[in-house]
Write an enzyme that holds these catalytic residues in place. Structure first.
Site, PDB file in Angstrom:
ATOM      1  N   ASP A  93       0.870  -1.165   0.000  1.00 35.70           N
ATOM      2  CA  ASP A  93       0.000   0.000   0.000  1.00 35.70           C
ATOM      3  C   ASP A  93       0.917   1.228   0.000  1.00 35.70           C
ATOM      4  OD1 ASP A  93      -2.273   1.748   0.572  1.00 35.70           O
ATOM      5  OD2 ASP A  93      -1.530   1.777   2.636  1.00 35.70           O
ATOM      6  N   ASP A  95      -0.281   5.031   0.756  1.00 31.46           N
ATOM      7  CA  ASP A  95      -0.602   6.036   1.759  1.00 31.46           C
ATOM      8  C   ASP A  95      -0.553   5.458   3.165  1.00 31.46           C
ATOM      9  OD1 ASP A  95      -1.027   7.800  -0.329  1.00 31.46           O
ATOM     10  OD2 ASP A  95      -3.186   7.449  -0.385  1.00 31.46           O
ATOM     11  N   GLU A 102      -1.636  10.420   3.802  1.00 34.56           N
ATOM     12  CA  GLU A 102      -2.725   9.974   2.943  1.00 34.56           C
ATOM     13  C   GLU A 102      -2.794  10.979   1.806  1.00 34.56           C
ATOM     14  OE1 GLU A 102      -4.829   7.381   2.950  1.00 34.56           O
ATOM     15  OE2 GLU A 102      -3.965   6.445   4.725  1.00 34.56           O
ATOM     16  N   ARG A 138     -15.133  12.102  -1.765  1.00 33.31           N
ATOM     17  CA  ARG A 138     -13.983  12.945  -1.420  1.00 33.31           C
ATOM     18  C   ARG A 138     -13.600  13.865  -2.575  1.00 33.31           C
ATOM     19  NH1 ARG A 138      -9.777   8.612   0.880  1.00 33.31           N
ATOM     20  NH2 ARG A 138     -10.838   7.295  -0.634  1.00 33.31           N
ATOM     21  N   SER A 182      -2.512   0.903  -4.765  1.00 34.72           N
ATOM     22  CA  SER A 182      -3.057   2.012  -3.993  1.00 34.72           C
ATOM     23  C   SER A 182      -4.422   2.467  -4.483  1.00 34.72           C
ATOM     24  CB  SER A 182      -2.086   3.201  -4.060  1.00 34.72           C
ATOM     25  OG  SER A 182      -2.605   4.338  -3.416  1.00 34.72           O
ATOM     26  N   GLY A 183      -5.222   2.940  -3.535  1.00 26.20           N
ATOM     27  CA  GLY A 183      -6.467   3.606  -3.874  1.00 26.20           C
ATOM     28  C   GLY A 183      -6.242   5.072  -4.187  1.00 26.20           C
ATOM     29  N   LYS A 231      -8.066  -3.914  -4.487  1.00 27.73           N
ATOM     30  CA  LYS A 231      -6.690  -4.327  -4.211  1.00 27.73           C
ATOM     31  C   LYS A 231      -6.561  -5.842  -4.263  1.00 27.73           C
ATOM     32  CE  LYS A 231      -5.107  -0.338  -1.564  1.00 27.73           C
ATOM     33  NZ  LYS A 231      -4.501   0.138  -0.307  1.00 27.73           N
ATOM     34  N   ASP A 252      -1.914  -0.784   5.771  1.00 31.03           N
ATOM     35  CA  ASP A 252      -2.479  -0.384   7.059  1.00 31.03           C
ATOM     36  C   ASP A 252      -4.005  -0.393   7.098  1.00 31.03           C
ATOM     37  OD1 ASP A 252      -3.397   2.929   7.058  1.00 31.03           O
ATOM     38  OD2 ASP A 252      -2.410   2.073   5.318  1.00 31.03           O
TER      39      ASP A 252
END
Length: 299
Positions: A93, A95, A102, A138, A182-183, A231, A252
């Site tokens: 990952d 962030d 992040e 977001r 990653s997102g 993911k 995380d």
């Protein structure tokens, strides 16, 4: 006085461990008492490293021993250690794992919508809302333009977590392929990959879309990481494409934990050095707070 007591406790733990003999597993395994001494010294060492590192943001607070003492996976089992040492590929990952921040929260703050976006991020990482819902919500709060993204990247270069560069280097030397999953957004992750020497084709992330005049148009919904379970899908595709025998995922968040499933990651290591999400940490195969622990276990 506090520093002296910490040193004495750490030394006591080290002396105790040196007196123990645990065949093949080394001094940090076996006896429950030995594990407790070792865990105390690791936590104290990590607290010192966090407070002394200039690269760690002021907002990243040292972990208190009381907040991690109830986890029983801060030391790997023999099976977990064997898996880690036999990996062919490791997926990270980005962030709050590879990087201290992040990314979307930082970009939102730069664009004036930091607090509102951070609240959505916390919900997404805890698994309380679907990832695609949180991502769209977001971005809708600040609609970043291409010029804003470029300005952000110039003024706020990525801040890597302590030890990640050495860990990636060690993994490569041991013959592992390294991936970033990653997102977050490719526009912000590409510089991170360049620093760590990870090829662009080993990045699986979202992609911001812009119009002819640089105006925000949304994100590419065809990227697997743009939705819940993405993911895990990316990890399965990686494994299938390269026929890796053993693959590990390090992260995380809840979306990282999802990657450990049949056909996906064999091993999930939770990195709690930046953010400690208890539900994720409790279900990890191994919980670490310092990348040095992973590096040392490979040597």
């Amino acid at each position: 006085m506090e520093g002296l007591m910490r040193t004495q406790i750490s030394q006591a733990g080290s002396q105790f461990l040196q007196q123990q003999t645990y065949p093949s597993l080394g001094p940090t395994f076996g006896s429950r008492v030995g594990r407790l001494f070792y865990r105390s010294s690791v936590i104290m060492r990590n607290q010192q490293s966090y407070s002394s590192s200039n690269s760690v943001a002021a907002s990243v607070k040292p972990l208190e021993a009381s907040s991690v003492g109830h986890f029983d996976n801060t030391l790997p089992t023999r099976e977990v250690l064997d898996l880690w040492q036999s990996t062919n590929a490791v997926c990270f990952d980005v962030d709050s794992t590879v990087c201290l921040d992040e990314g979307i929260d930082e970009l939102a703050e730069f664009c004036g919508a930091g607090q509102a976006v951070a609240e959505w991020t916390a919900r997404a990482m805890s698994g309380s809302v679907s990832f695609e819902e949180a991502l769209a919500a977001r971005l809708a709060l600040f609609n970043p333009s291409l010029s804003q993204v470029q300005d952000f990247l110039e003024k706020r270069p990525p801040r890597l977590s302590p030890g990640i560069d050495e860990l990636v280097k060690t993994l490569k030397e041991n013959g592992n392929d390294v991936y970033l999953i990653s997102g977050g957004f490719r526009q912000m992750i590409n510089p991170v990959a360049s620093i760590l020497g990870i090829p662009r084709e080993n990045i699986f992330a979202n992609n911001l879309l812009f119009g002819d005049y640089g105006e925000f148009k949304g994100f590419d919904v065809n990227e697997p990481t743009s939705r819940s379970g993405g993911k895990a899908t990316a990890v399965r595709n990686i494994r299938k494409s390269h026929d890796y025998k053993t693959l590990a995922m390090i992260g995380d968040g809840a979306t990282d934990l999802e990657a450990r499933q049949p056909g996906g990651a064999d091993l999930f290591i939770c990195y709690g050095g930046v953010q400690l999400r208890e539900g994720v940490a409790a279900n990890a195969d191994w919980l670490v707070f310092n990348f040095k622990d992973l590096i040392n276990s490979l040597k």
